[in-house]
Design a protein around this motif. Structure first.
Motif, PDB file in Angstrom:
ATOM      1  N   ASN A 130       0.845  -1.205   0.000  1.00  0.00           N
ATOM      2  CA  ASN A 130       0.000   0.000   0.000  1.00  0.00           C
ATOM      3  C   ASN A 130       0.875   1.248   0.000  1.00  0.00           C
ATOM      4  OD1 ASN A 130      -2.840  -1.260   0.782  1.00  0.00           O
ATOM      5  ND2 ASN A 130      -1.315  -2.172   2.153  1.00  0.00           N
ATOM      6  N   VAL A 131       0.434   2.285  -0.708  1.00  0.00           N
ATOM      7  CA  VAL A 131       1.133   3.568  -0.723  1.00  0.00           C
ATOM      8  C   VAL A 131       0.156   4.663  -0.318  1.00  0.00           C
ATOM      9  CG1 VAL A 131       2.254   5.310  -2.161  1.00  0.00           C
ATOM     10  CG2 VAL A 131       2.821   2.899  -2.465  1.00  0.00           C
ATOM     11  N   VAL A 132       0.583   5.481   0.630  1.00  0.00           N
ATOM     12  CA  VAL A 132      -0.234   6.605   1.078  1.00  0.00           C
ATOM     13  C   VAL A 132       0.474   7.900   0.687  1.00  0.00           C
ATOM     14  CG1 VAL A 132      -1.313   7.751   3.049  1.00  0.00           C
ATOM     15  CG2 VAL A 132      -1.060   5.251   3.044  1.00  0.00           C
ATOM     16  N   ILE A 133      -0.236   8.744  -0.058  1.00  0.00           N
ATOM     17  CA  ILE A 133       0.318  10.034  -0.468  1.00  0.00           C
ATOM     18  C   ILE A 133      -0.150  11.093   0.527  1.00  0.00           C
ATOM     19  CG2 ILE A 133       0.488  11.748  -2.298  1.00  0.00           C
ATOM     20  CD1 ILE A 133       1.712   9.041  -3.025  1.00  0.00           C
TER      21      ILE A 133
ATOM     22  N   GLY B 239      -5.033  -0.020  -3.095  1.00  0.00           N
ATOM     23  CA  GLY B 239      -3.750   0.096  -2.410  1.00  0.00           C
ATOM     24  C   GLY B 239      -3.130   1.476  -2.446  1.00  0.00           C
ATOM     25  N   LEU B 240      -3.742   2.432  -3.197  1.00  0.00           N
ATOM     26  CA  LEU B 240      -3.209   3.791  -3.289  1.00  0.00           C
ATOM     27  C   LEU B 240      -4.154   4.740  -2.555  1.00  0.00           C
ATOM     28  CD1 LEU B 240      -1.052   5.735  -4.475  1.00  0.00           C
ATOM     29  CD2 LEU B 240      -2.532   5.942  -6.504  1.00  0.00           C
ATOM     30  N   TYR B 241      -3.612   5.466  -1.579  1.00  0.00           N
ATOM     31  CA  TYR B 241      -4.407   6.337  -0.713  1.00  0.00           C
ATOM     32  C   TYR B 241      -3.912   7.776  -0.802  1.00  0.00           C
ATOM     33  CZ  TYR B 241      -5.748   1.890   1.524  1.00  0.00           C
ATOM     34  OH  TYR B 241      -6.194   0.615   1.772  1.00  0.00           O
ATOM     35  N   PHE B 242      -4.827   8.724  -0.599  1.00  0.00           N
ATOM     36  CA  PHE B 242      -4.475  10.144  -0.548  1.00  0.00           C
ATOM     37  C   PHE B 242      -5.122  10.745   0.699  1.00  0.00           C
ATOM     38  CE2 PHE B 242      -3.983   9.008  -4.928  1.00  0.00           C
ATOM     39  CZ  PHE B 242      -2.923   9.779  -5.395  1.00  0.00           C
TER      40      PHE B 242
END
Length: 403
Positions: free
Chosen positions: A155-158, A369-372
């Motif tokens: 997972n990636v959190v921006i 899996g991509l969060y902002f």
């Protein structure tokens, strides 16, 4: 070989540290990445160095967004009371200053150290200063290429914030990632920012720098469901280039170029009626009459702008002239030339379109899996601790969902 993590959080500001701490304390392997050498500068300089860390009056109505209902979920699940409990747990003294705004008694550094301690409690790994050069998605996860080595994450959190205050490291990285993955953006623009004025109509007021007074200010743009209306009663400050102070910072988020702002310089008084009724009572010159209620230099400037001599006697003034002057004071309509821009903006309006995200989890619906979170998202609060509360709430929403 790339090091493997459950979560990579890019951006170690308020939202990023909160998200990393929550996910890590729930058992996830978390890496927190930031390109800056100094940690959380925006927290450090906030609130005059004491960090206005939340507002007890936080409600969805205190936020602007093209999708105004989006923020309700996160804000309802992590409230000011929840953050206050965390502050108390770390024995940080605080006080309420104005309209629900809470500040540290000592220093904003206490909030930074609290968030670091929460990250440490979960075993968060740090990469700082580290620049993320690219983010790619593969079946096995996301590959982050950085100047200190590759990272793989499920997972990636921006959490890289917006464009405001570039001198402390603000970039458009979050918007670049959103665009790369096909997510729409609401056009970013400076928010909570001083407004500038120019032209002949402003020449009279330009010398008034330093004058401050409580006013009521409003503006509106658009029509129907898209109408944007704001109205605030706060302090206004004249500057060398225009207007600032809390009233102007607040209204700047609602202002659109080319539209006027309406300033009521004496919101507790109907100036025209008071002047007309006072013609038989105030045996004074106009300069002295207005100076009873307004700073002298401002009173003189308003009279000059309306072609009235300072030594003109109130008793000799025609009612129509007084009504015009009263309107100029109670409804001073001025069109800003622009704003001081991102260099002095406290926040960035716009950002990742929230219609691309789940309001429960902050994850991009098109990109699992991509969060902002935080300021990178099109959710912007009023002045007074609201934007920090959004950072905490959106960070907790994402961190909890991932865990």
């Amino acid at each position: 070989m790339a090091k493997q993590f459950d979560v990579a959080v890019i951006g170690a500001g308020a939202a990023g540290m909160m998200c990393a701490a929550v996910a890590a304390q729930r058992g996830k392997r978390v890496v927190l990445i930031d390109h800056a050498e100094k940690l959380a500068e925006k927290i450090r300089i906030s609130g005059g160095g004491r960090c206005n860390f939340t507002n007890v009056n936080t409600a969805p109505a205190n936020f602007l967004s093209a999708n105004p209902h989006f923020a309700k979920s996160a804000l309802s699940r992590y409230t000011p009371s929840d953050f206050i409990a965390l502050v108390k747990k770390h024995r940080i003294g605080y006080h309420e200053k104005h309209r629900g705004q809470l500040f540290c008694d000592e220093s904003a550094e206490q909030i930074i150290q609290m968030l670091k301690a929460e990250c440490a409690a979960g075993g968060v790994e740090w990469r700082m200063p580290t620049k993320v050069e690219s983010v790619e998605q593969f079946p096995e996860g996301f590959l982050l290429s950085t100047d200190t080595g590759d990272i793989m994450a499920d997972n990636v959190v921006i959490a890289t914030g917006g464009l405001s205050i570039p001198k402390i490291g603000a970039t458009d990285f979050g918007y670049q990632i959103a665009t790369q993955f096909g997510l729409a953006l609401i056009e970013p623009r400076p928010g909570l920012v001083p407004l500038t004025f120019d032209g002949p109509s402003w020449e009279t007021f330009a010398p008034l720098a330093g004058i401050a007074l409580e006013v009521e200010v409003e503006t509106s743009s658009g029509k129907g469901k898209t109408a944007l209306k704001g109205k605030f009663r706060e302090d206004l400050l004249f500057t060398h280039r225009g207007l600032s102070g809390p009233a102007i910072l607040q209204i700047s988020s609602y202002w659109t170029p080319g539209t006027p702002i309406i300033v009521n310089l004496l919101p507790d008084m109907d100036v025209a009626e008071t002047l007309i009724e006072g013609k038989g009572t105030f045996k004074k010159q106009m300069g002295n009459v207005l100076s009873q209620w307004l700073p002298t230099r401002l009173a003189e400037g308003l009279l000059d702008a309306n072609g009235i001599a300072l030594d003109a006697r109130l008793a000799d003034m025609q009612d129509a002239r007084l009504r015009k002057l009263g309107d100029a004071i109670n409804r001073w309509a001025i069109v800003p030339a622009g704003s001081e821009g991102y260099r002095k903006a406290e926040v960035t309006l716009g950002g990742v379109d929230t219609r691309e995200l789940s309001q429960q989890t902050m994850m991009a619906t098109k990109v699992p899996g991509l969060y902002f979170i935080g300021e990178a998202v099109d959710v912007t609060g009023w002045l007074g601790g609201y934007n920090f509360q959004w950072a905490w709430a959106s960070g907790v929403a994402a961190g909890t969902a991932i865990a």
